[in-house]
Each structure stands twice: as C-alpha cells, then as structure tokens.
Design an enzyme around this catalytic site. Structure first.
Site, PDB file in Angstrom:
ATOM      1  N   GLY A  30      60.097  52.151  59.366  1.00  0.00           N
ATOM      2  CA  GLY A  30      60.263  51.878  57.945  1.00  0.00           C
ATOM      3  C   GLY A  30      59.883  53.014  57.025  1.00  0.00           C
ATOM      4  O   GLY A  30      60.653  53.402  56.146  1.00  0.00           O
ATOM      5  N   ASP A  32      59.592  56.175  57.564  1.00  0.00           N
ATOM      6  CA  ASP A  32      60.277  57.454  57.790  1.00  0.00           C
ATOM      7  C   ASP A  32      61.664  57.513  57.157  1.00  0.00           C
ATOM      8  O   ASP A  32      62.033  58.514  56.545  1.00  0.00           O
ATOM      9  CB  ASP A  32      60.410  57.713  59.293  1.00  0.00           C
ATOM     10  CG  ASP A  32      59.088  58.155  59.905  1.00  0.00           C
ATOM     11  OD1 ASP A  32      59.035  58.250  61.136  1.00  0.00           O
ATOM     12  OD2 ASP A  32      58.126  58.392  59.143  1.00  0.00           O
ATOM     13  N   THR A  33      62.425  56.467  57.347  1.00  0.00           N
ATOM     14  CA  THR A  33      63.866  56.584  57.032  1.00  0.00           C
ATOM     15  C   THR A  33      64.415  55.482  56.149  1.00  0.00           C
ATOM     16  O   THR A  33      65.588  55.534  55.786  1.00  0.00           O
ATOM     17  CB  THR A  33      64.686  56.580  58.339  1.00  0.00           C
ATOM     18  OG1 THR A  33      64.645  55.275  58.925  1.00  0.00           O
ATOM     19  CG2 THR A  33      64.162  57.605  59.324  1.00  0.00           C
ATOM     20  N   ARG A  34      63.618  54.468  55.805  1.00  0.00           N
ATOM     21  CA  ARG A  34      64.182  53.302  55.130  1.00  0.00           C
ATOM     22  C   ARG A  34      64.924  53.664  53.850  1.00  0.00           C
ATOM     23  O   ARG A  34      66.007  53.171  53.582  1.00  0.00           O
ATOM     24  CB  ARG A  34      63.075  52.292  54.805  1.00  0.00           C
ATOM     25  CG  ARG A  34      63.602  51.086  54.013  1.00  0.00           C
ATOM     26  CD  ARG A  34      62.498  50.125  53.627  1.00  0.00           C
ATOM     27  NE  ARG A  34      61.872  49.513  54.767  1.00  0.00           N
ATOM     28  CZ  ARG A  34      62.370  48.440  55.388  1.00  0.00           C
ATOM     29  NH1 ARG A  34      63.517  47.905  54.978  1.00  0.00           N
ATOM     30  NH2 ARG A  34      61.754  47.913  56.419  1.00  0.00           N
ATOM     31  N   GLY A  62      53.391  42.025  58.592  1.00  0.00           N
ATOM     32  CA  GLY A  62      52.759  41.091  59.515  1.00  0.00           C
ATOM     33  C   GLY A  62      52.389  41.752  60.822  1.00  0.00           C
ATOM     34  O   GLY A  62      52.712  42.904  61.086  1.00  0.00           O
ATOM     35  N   GLU A  96      61.005  45.836  69.393  1.00  0.00           N
ATOM     36  CA  GLU A  96      62.452  45.763  69.129  1.00  0.00           C
ATOM     37  C   GLU A  96      63.224  46.528  70.197  1.00  0.00           C
ATOM     38  O   GLU A  96      64.217  46.042  70.747  1.00  0.00           O
ATOM     39  CB  GLU A  96      62.782  46.386  67.767  1.00  0.00           C
ATOM     40  CG  GLU A  96      62.504  45.532  66.574  1.00  0.00           C
ATOM     41  CD  GLU A  96      62.940  46.224  65.282  1.00  0.00           C
ATOM     42  OE1 GLU A  96      62.726  45.632  64.224  1.00  0.00           O
ATOM     43  OE2 GLU A  96      63.475  47.350  65.355  1.00  0.00           O
TER      44      GLU A  96
END
Length: 1102
Positions: A30, A32-34, A62, A96
């Site tokens: 998140g 780094d690149t979001r 969370g 993931e």
C-alpha cells in the site's frame, strides 16, 4: 467487506457467467505504490471495462486478513502482483501472495508480476530488503515458521515468472501493455452473451470445435436443421467472433432468396467484393465467376458463411472446391437440407445439427420476451410452462408467442393456450398462426403484403405505397414490429423465413386449386397461368412476376380486366409479345421496367401512389384532362423513356420524387412544375434535348435538383426566395451560359456542380451568399457584378468550405473568386492543376487556413504573388514558366515560411551562396566549421528550455519544376545517407531530392546519436513528370523531441538516410541544415556517380 471496483455490465456479465466474480485482483504494497503506479493501472483497467478488485486502504489497518479478500482471489481470473521494495515487509501481502500461488497451481488464476523499480533477481534470491524482511518474519513468527517458508516459496515462484521490470521502461507504456494483454485474453476466452441469445455459448463451443481453428487445412462446415432454430444467428455469432483472424471474410445472407432474385453471378460478385474490397470485378456467367473466385482467393485465408442454401448449384458456384481458398480457410454453410451438404462432400463429422432449446433455456427466452425477466411473473408460472411446452423449444416460436401474450391477463393466456391445443405443436406454422390470428384486419393485410411482395424493401417506400388519404399504415407496421412479426434493419422491412412462409401459406389456402381466386400471386407459374388464361378475379390484390432469368410470354390481351381491386402490379424481367388493352384503375403501385409498348394515353389511375417504368416506350400526352386528379401520387420514375418529349401539367399536389433522367428526347417542362410545393427530388440529368424549364422555380420542399448532361439547356430559371431547402444542384456538362444572380436565395445549398459547362464564363458575385456551400466545382472563377450584391450587410462567405477544386479547366484564367480571402474562413485546399492561369494573386497569401496549393501542369503560370503562413504542401510540377528560384520566386517564399534563414532573401543573395559548396568545390567551408560564422552563432543556445518554434509544428512539402538542385543545400550526396552535427537545439532542416528521370519511391529516416527511430515517412516522388524537384522540411518541434530523447551533448551526430521501395535512379539529393561542425570527408559531394539499385543497397555506375 469494503473494496473498490467499478463493474461494467459487459465485463461483470462475462465474468460471473464464466464462474469468476472479478477479472483482475491487484496485489501490492500500500505505502509504496497505491497512489502512483497501482492507481494508474487500476484506472486504466476500469476504463477498459475490466472489473478489478483492489483492497480498501482501511483494510490494511487491521491485523487479520478478511476471508472476503481471500475469496476475491479465488474468484478472479488474473492477479497482477506489484512487487515493490517493501512488499515482503507486509504480512498482508505475503498471505495474499501465498493464496495467489495456490490458485495459480490449480490453474484457476493467471499471475502477471510487475517489478516496481527493483531487480527481479533480488526478489528470487531474497537479497537486500527482501532478505531483511524474511529475517524479521522468521524471528517474529518462530511458532509458525512453516507459514513463513510458504510465503518465501510463493515469492520466489512469482519472481520467476516473466513480467514487467519498471527499471528500464516508462510506467505509462507498462500500464498500456498490461491492459492490452488482459483485454486480449478476456476477448479471446470470454463467453458471448446477448440478452436474447439464450443457450448460444454451449452451441458456439461445439461449432468452434468443428472449425478447427489453427489448422492449415481448408474446412467446410455445415449447420443443418429446420427453419427457426437459430442457424443464421449461430453462424453470425461465430463469424463476428473469428472474422478478424482471416485475410478476408464474407457473410452471404439469404442465399436461396438472393439467388432467386438476382442470380448466382450477383452472389459471386458480392463474395469477391466483401473479401477483396473492390468493385471492378466483372464477369457475365457463373463458370467465369467460379474461375475468378478460385484465381483471386486461392492464396487468401478466408472465412465465408453461405446462409440458407437450398440448391447444390449455389454451393458449386460459391464454394465449389476446397482448392479455391488459401490455407486455413473456413466455409460455413447453413441449410435445411442435410443431404445437400453430403452431396457437396461436407464430412458428416463436420455437420453441426442445430438443436432446440431445452426446457430451462426455452423458459428463460420466453420469459424475456413476455416479461422482460429471466423467469415468469408470479401467477404465470404454469401458464408459461404450458406455452413453452407447445413451442417445443423452437426459438422463433418463443420469440413470437412471448410478445403476443405480453401484458395480457391470465384468462387471456388460458384462452390463447387452449387454442394452441387445437393446433398440433409439431406444425411450426400453426404455432406462428396464433400471432397472426391476434391481428386486426388492417394489420393482417399489411403482414400478407410484406410476406408476398415487400420483404427487404425500404420501409418508407412501402409505407407510401400502402397508404391512402383515409389510411396511414405506420401504426400497423409498428404493431407488427412489436409482435416480432417483422423487423426493421437498415431502413428495410424484414421477417423470418418461417413467418414469410406462414403468410404465403395463408394466401395459398384461400384457393388451393384456383390461383385466380387468391388475394396475392407471386409464384411464376401461378401468375402466368392467370395472365395467359384470363382466369383472374376481383379478389386479387397484388401480382409480382419477377423470374430470375428473362422470359418472353404471350399474355391474354384482357388479362387484367377482371381484377377490379388490383393494387400492386410488379413485373420485371418479362417481355410480352403484344400490348395490353386494359389495366385496372384501382392500381396504387405499378412497377414495370422496360415495358415494350406505348402506354394508353388516357390511362392514369387516380389512386396511383408510385409508378416505376424506366426505359419503357411510354408516352405522355401534351395535355392532360383538367378533371384528372392524381392526389395520391408520390413517386414517379420514368427515366430513360425515349418517347417522352414534354412533361405536361399534371395535377399531383403530393408528388415528392420525379425521375426523368436520360429521357433524351424530352424538350420542355410545363410551367406548372415550377411551383410544386411538395417536390423533394427532381432528376433531369442527361436529358440531352431539354431546352425549356419553368421561368421561375418556387419549389419550397426541393432538396436535390439534377440537370447534369443537359447539353442543350442554355438558361436556368430564376430561383424564388422561398427555395430554402435545396441542398444539391448539379449542372455539370450542361449548356448553361449564365448562373442567375438569384442563386443567392438558395441559402441551404451545400453542393453546386458546374464542371464541364463549356458555355459558362463567369459566376455572379452573389454566390458569396451561399454560406452552407462546401462542394463547388466550376470551370470559371471569374465574377460578374450584380446590382444587389455586397450591400454592406453580413452573411457572406463559404463558412463550411474546406476544399475548392477548379482543376483541369482550360478556360480558367482569372481568379476573381479568390480575391476575398475572408469569405473562405475554413478553406484548406485549392486545386488549380491543369488550368491556364498566369498569375496567382497576392490574396492567396491571406487565406487563414490554406494548407495545400495544387498547381501542377499550369503551363502558362509565371508568378505566385504570395503564400500564406499556414501552407504545408505545394505541388508545382510541370510548371515550366513558373519562377521558382529568384528572390521572390516560389522556392524562396516556401523557405521564408519555413524559416530556415532570417527573412531577408539571403538564400538568394550572392554573398550568402558563397557560403555553400558549388558543383566543383565539394562540401568544405573556408573556415572548416560553419558554427564559427557569426551569423549562425545565435542559432544554437546551450539550453532548450522555453524555446518556441516558428514552424507551428507542421511539416512542409513542395514539388516544383527544375533541373538543378539549389546550391544552398550545404550537404549533397549521391549515396544513401548524409551525416552532420548539431548542438542542443535542433536547427531547421530541409531535404531536397532530385530524382532525375526515373520513378522513385522510398522513405527518409532521421536518427540522432544512433537512436534508430523513423522520424517521418515521405513519398519521395511519383514519377509523373520529368524535371521535378522534391523538397520537404520536417517540423522542428518533432526533431527537437527526438534530440532530447537521444541523450544530447553539445555536439550530436545526425544521420539522414534514404531507403527505396522500388527500382530507382536518383540523380542526387541534399540536406540544408545550420550545423555546428564541418562535414566529414565521406559527405563530400560526388557528382561523378548516379545510383541504381533495390532497397537500400548501393550500386554505382559510371
């Protein structure tokens, strides 16, 4: 669970019906690149309608992975894993990733890795931040070390997959590549879903298997089954899906019907036109056509659909042998006759038997038609199942029954279904009869008329034919559409073959044994039986006799006398031996081209709506009885009728279309037609003897008026101010001597054709009032002053005209029309080629948007007094008297606009020309370096920031007559390349080609510092004229952009090269550029050689 995603209808439907919820799952770190690369990719995917899952930023706050997120991975088709520097630091990302690899190994997921400014080998080998991250995970999760090892294995496995490395690519390009790859994959594997194509996917898969896509053999595939099963629909879906995989394709619909109407030669030509996209293929018989098809298509991979074939000769003429077509070709044939396919050597294994819908599919389709839902409404479940049972899975029956029962009460449904029980469901036509019986009487009449005569005809034309002063058929046609009995496609009326058969069987059942007692006749044998034996009756409403081949018959002289209610008479391709003595006065539509006898002068049926009798021997009386009123008449086509000499006064107040073209003996038009209020289309073209028109035209509704080829017509009528609808006025090749000044009243005129009017020497200056005019073709540009022109009010000029073609008129000498540049605000192109103009006036230089000036073969042209700054292209080949190289000549004007040197005519200054090599000096300068000359030193700033370019970002091209290349081209060569150095700002550049006397075709390439990227692709010379020089100057802005991309220094090597597409014989070529360094030795001019060869290979001949 909160997540982000935009769900387009097409994409979501495709995904969910295929077992997937999402097309793409995005996995990324998140922080780094979001907000940069991931966001750009997400937006691009959604813009393409690709349904993408991206976790909400709040979720990562969370500790535990929500089960919905893992389920989203399972329900996605693609996973794009964006591995960034801190990706492995996130437990969330690694969980993931482990799930992604698990799904990948089950072949449920395609993984596409992106390495976000990291070395992929660092990921595979767990070096740097990745090794550090796993060291922390192993320490933190000692109690669950197997899970850490699972994460590690997943990361190394994904890192081993070929993906995208952002270290050496632009992010925008990578995003584009990813989206394109996913999009192509989705298109190639997605199910084709249409709201009414229930069950199409399973059937399509079976047919695709028979196609054997990818195999080089030529395959013939058959689709066989009864009418109404959807054979054509299935073939169309497969055709649309695969047509772009072939070199060419053709879908010949309704072969059986089209063959009967137009013959096999017509279909052969259509097949060739569809595939070759050319209309000049001509042959006169079927065997010849077979030879042409084989010769033209034997090396092409083609996809052909022959729809509704019913005769073996149709297949033999359109797809006779497999050797007719190139490797990998596929021919799909739909037919009701299985044996026909077998006779044509279609393998049984390659015949797909069309299937009825199963009970679930049939109920779904019926529900969509009856309720616009996939299931029945409450209270209609059992009734719907009963209706589906009677339809027996036939899609056409369901398409008809559903709309028929729509919005009706359950009691009405029961009544209708009870009637169905009386008709055996095995008889499809009886099922369709249910809808017919529910029509009103007027609706039934129109349905039968369309089935027997008007299927495939223009809807508006048929509506006009069917209407009367007291009856308008539009509402009934709408009802037939709503009940799915007809459709409108391309403005024409269509119905399914089975519905057409239903209508024709209904008519046949009126009198099975006596054709003369039926309401409509269309079969050749039935029609000839009635007309030869005079067995007609007052029951006959319409007759159509149109055999595919011409026939000669002897009709009974009073064959139509008993047909007192005959409305439609359509006779084509029939030659009768004696004239008819009688035709009914009840006719509303009469179509009989090439009627071979004179028409009874007193015969004018008052109910007539349309008459089409082109190329007939019909005559019109000089006077028509005043009491004769043709109130219903809308359309008249008497083109090519040589016995018509005068168009008399004819009381037809509703006439809209009048075609008298090619009536070569027509001399006079009655004054009455000058004030017709409803006439919209009037064609008098090529009436070679026409001399007299009404003195004034007050045609309020006229939109198109054609008088081309009326060579004896010398005077045009005056135009009344109420003629505000006229858009097209064609007068080409006419004998007119003057265009009336009243043309100014044609304020909506868009096209005015006057070319080849040999008697026309000027135009009224009131023509400037035609503001909507955009297509003007005239043999003269001389203006005639009119008394009321230019009164100071606004409203002048051709605001929509972008092109003006005045070419190839020897009488074109004066250019008065072009003296007011402000009246041409949008003009971009002027063509004066082949005219006898001597001077192009200075006014040309003030045209605000003029880009192209074409003046080739203006052999008397001596001077161009100015060119506008907007000019991009000048063609002046074969203008031998034109001044091109003096200080005020054409070439210097173009050079000044390009801005190669300051605007002081220095190029032609003798002192300046000494700076460039002469023919004997080679290419060396006295000081050895042009950059040291003070006059050039300011042209090369060390920085390019804030630079503005005078060329406006456009390329300039000029073809001009000449035998010697200008000396100021400081780099000249006979080889294929020229090199020089430039500074940090790319100077303006020009290239000149002297092709000699040969045909030259090729491309110019520009590379900077070895950066091999084609800058421009120019057609060097067309070889039409000898002694033509070709000069072009690429836009400085584009050259600077290429320079900036080549890692520039203070000195940058530029190579300009030529490659050739054809055999060439080039005399020499040169480059003018303000360079910073002297030419190299190999750039010296070598005038002792010329070049011959192919491609870029150099050959020299002494």
């Amino acid at each position: 669970m909160a997540f982000m995603g935009t769900k387009s209808a097409s994409s979501s439907s495709s995904s969910t019906m295929s077992g997937w919820t999402y097309d793409v799952f995005l996995s990324f770190g998140g922080s780094d690149t979001r907000k940069n690369f991931t966001d750009h990719l997400y937006v691009a995917l959604n813009q393409k309608g690709i349904f993408t899952f991206r976790d909400d930023e709040k979720l990562e706050q969370g500790t535990f992975i929500a089960p919905e997120l893992l389920r989203a991975i399972e329900e996605s088709r693609f996973a794009v894993v964006i591995i960034s520097q801190d990706y492995a630091s996130s437990r969330w990302c690694l969980v993931e990733l482990a799930k992604i690899v698990e799904c990948m190994e089950k072949e449920r997921l395609i993984v596409l890795p992106v390495f976000h400014y990291i070395d992929p080998s660092d990921v595979r080998n767990l070096r740097k931040t990745f090794g550090e991250a796993f060291a922390k995970h192993e320490e933190r999760y000692q109690d669950n070390i197997e899970e850490v090892h699972r994460w590690k294995a997943a990361l190394t496995k994904v890192a081993s997959i070929s993906g995208w490395d952002l270290q050496d690519k632009h992010e925008a390009n990578v995003v584009e590549e990813i989206v394109r790859k996913i999009s192509n994959k989705l298109i190639s594997t997605c199910s084709i879903v249409h709201k009414d194509f229930v069950g199409i996917n399973s059937r399509m898969e079976e047919l695709v298997n028979l196609l054997g896509m990818g195999l080089n053999d030529v395959h013939f595939i058959g689709i066989w089954g009864m009418g109404g099963l959807g054979k054509t629909t299935l073939a169309r879906v497969v055709y649309d899906r695969f047509r772009y995989y072939f070199d060419g394709s053709s879908f010949l619909a309704n072969v059986r019907e089209e063959c009967g109407k137009h013959g096999l030669v017509h279909l052969q030509k259509q097949l060739l036109f569809d595939i070759l996209i050319e209309s000049n293929t001509d042959f006169s018989n079927v065997q010849w056509g077979c030879n042409v098809i084989e010769k033209r298509l034997c090396y092409k991979s083609v996809l052909i659909v022959l729809d509704d074939v019913d005769q073996l000769d149709q297949l033999e003429a359109l797809a006779g042998e497999r050797v007719w077509f190139g490797q990998g070709s596929r021919v799909i044939i739909t037919t009701r006759d299985q044996h026909l396919l077998i006779k044509h050597d279609v393998a049984r294994a390659k015949i797909y038997k069309a299937k009825k819908l199963n009970s679930d599919e049939a109920l779904q389709l019926f529900s969509r038609k009856a309720f616009k839902k996939d299931h029945p409404l409450e209270g209609y479940e059992e009734l719907s199942k009963k209706a589906v049972c009677y339809a027996q899975g036939l899609p056409l029956a369901l398409n008809v029954l559903g709309p028929f029962l729509k919005h009706r009460s359950p009691d009405a449904w029961k009544s209708a279904l009870d009637r169905l029980e009386e008709t055996p469901p095995k008889k499809v036509l009886d099922t369709l009869r249910i809808s017919f019986d529910g029509l009103e009487e007027t609706e039934k009449k129109i349905f039968l008329d369309i089935a027997c005569f008007f299927k495939g005809k223009n809807k508006d034309h048929v509506t006009n034919i069917l209407q009367t002063p007291r009856y308008k058929p539009s509402i009934d046609i709408d009802v037939l559409m709503e009940k799915s009995l007809i459709t409108i496609f391309g403005g024409r009326l269509w119905m399914h073959d089975l519905l057409q058969e239903l209508g024709r069987q209904i008519v046949h059942s009126e009198s099975p044994e006596q054709p003369g007692s039926r309401s409509r006749l269309w079969l050749k044998d039935d029609v000839l039986h009635v007309l030869k034996n005079n067995t007609g009756s007052k029951k006959i409403r319409g007759i159509m006799l149109h055999p595919p081949e011409a026939v000669k018959v002897q009709l009974h002289m009073e064959a139509f006398k008993k047909m007192k209610n005959l409305k439609f008479l359509i006779v084509e391709n029939v030659h009768i031996c004696e004239p008819l003595e009688f035709l009914p006065h009840s006719l509303t539509f009469l179509k009989w081209p090439n009627y071979p006898f004179h028409w009874p002068s007193e015969y004018f049926p008052e109910q007539l709506v349309a008459i089409e009798m082109p190329h007939s021997r019909i005559r019109l009386p000089k006077r028509i009885k005043q009491e004769l009123r043709l109130e219903n008449l809308i359309a008249v086509n008497l083109s090519g009728c040589e016995f018509i000499t005068k168009l008399p006064k004819l009381w037809a107040p509703n006439l809209e279309c009048l075609n008298l073209s090619s009536c070569r003996n027509l001399v006079e038009i009655d004054e009455y037609f000058g004030s017709h209020e409803k006439l919209k289309f009037w064609n008098l073209s090529y009436c070679g003897n026409l001399q007299i028109l009404p003195s004034q035209l007050r045609l309020k509704s006229l939109r198109s008026f054609f008088l081309s080829g009326c060579s004896r017509l010398e005077k045009l009528p005056n135009f009344h101010p109420e003629m505000e609808c006229l858009k097209d006025l064609f007068l080409a090749e006419s004998g007119i001597r003057e265009v009336p000044s009243s043309i100014e009243h044609l304020t909506k005129l868009e096209a005015l054709r006057l070319y080849d009017c040999k008697n026309l020497w000027d135009l009224p200056d009131s023509i400037y009032k035609l503001q909507q005019l955009y297509d003007l073709r005239t043999p003269t540009a001389k203006l005639r002053p009119t008394w009321n022109s230019f009164d100071g009010s606004s409203g002048y000029g051709f605001v929509n005209m972008t092109q003006l073609d005045l070419s190839n008129h020897e009488g074109m000498i004066e250019l008065d029309l072009l003296m007011k540049p402000d009246y041409f605000p949008a003009l971009e192109r002027i063509d004066l080629s082949g005219t006898n103009i001597v001077t192009i006036p200075e006014s040309i230089s003030k045209f605000p948007r003029l880009e192209q000036l074409l003046i080739s073969s203006c052999k008397l042209l001596r001077e161009i007094q100015g060119l506008p700054q907007s000019i991009r292209r000048v063609r002046a080949e074969n203008c031998m008297l034109l001044d091109t190289q003096s200080p005020s000549g054409l070439l210097n004007q173009v050079i000044e606009i390009i801005g190669i040197l300051p605007r002081s005519n220095k190029l032609m200054d003798p002192q300046l020309t000494n700076c460039f090599p002469s023919e004997t000096e080679g290419a060396e300068y006295e000081d050895g370096n042009i950059s040291m000359d003070p006059q050039f030193s300011n042209n090369f700033p060390s920085e390019t920031k804030g630079v503005e370019y005078e060329d406006g970002g456009v390329d300039r091209t000029i073809y001009f007559w000449g035998t010697e290349m200008p000396k100021w081209f400081n780099h000249q060569s006979v080889d294929n390349s020229i090199s020089f150095f430039v500074g940090r700002k790319f100077p303006k550049l020009a290239v000149c080609i002297d092709p000699g006397r040969g045909f030259v075709s090729g491309n110019v390439h520009i590379s900077i510092n070895g950066y091999k990227k084609r800058e421009k692709n120019y057609y060097l010379c067309d070889g039409t004229f000898e002694n033509t020089l070709f000069l072009f100057s690429p836009t400085q802005r584009s050259l600077q952009r290429r320079l900036n991309e080549s890692n520039p220094t203070d000195q940058n090597l530029v190579e300009v090269s030529i490659t050739y597409n054809t055999f060439y014989y080039i005399k020499r070529w040169g480059v003018h550029v303000e360079c910073t360094c002297p030419p190299r030795e190999d750039d010296a001019v070598d005038y002792g050689y010329s070049i011959k060869g192919w491609g870029s290979k150099k050959q020299r001949t002494r």
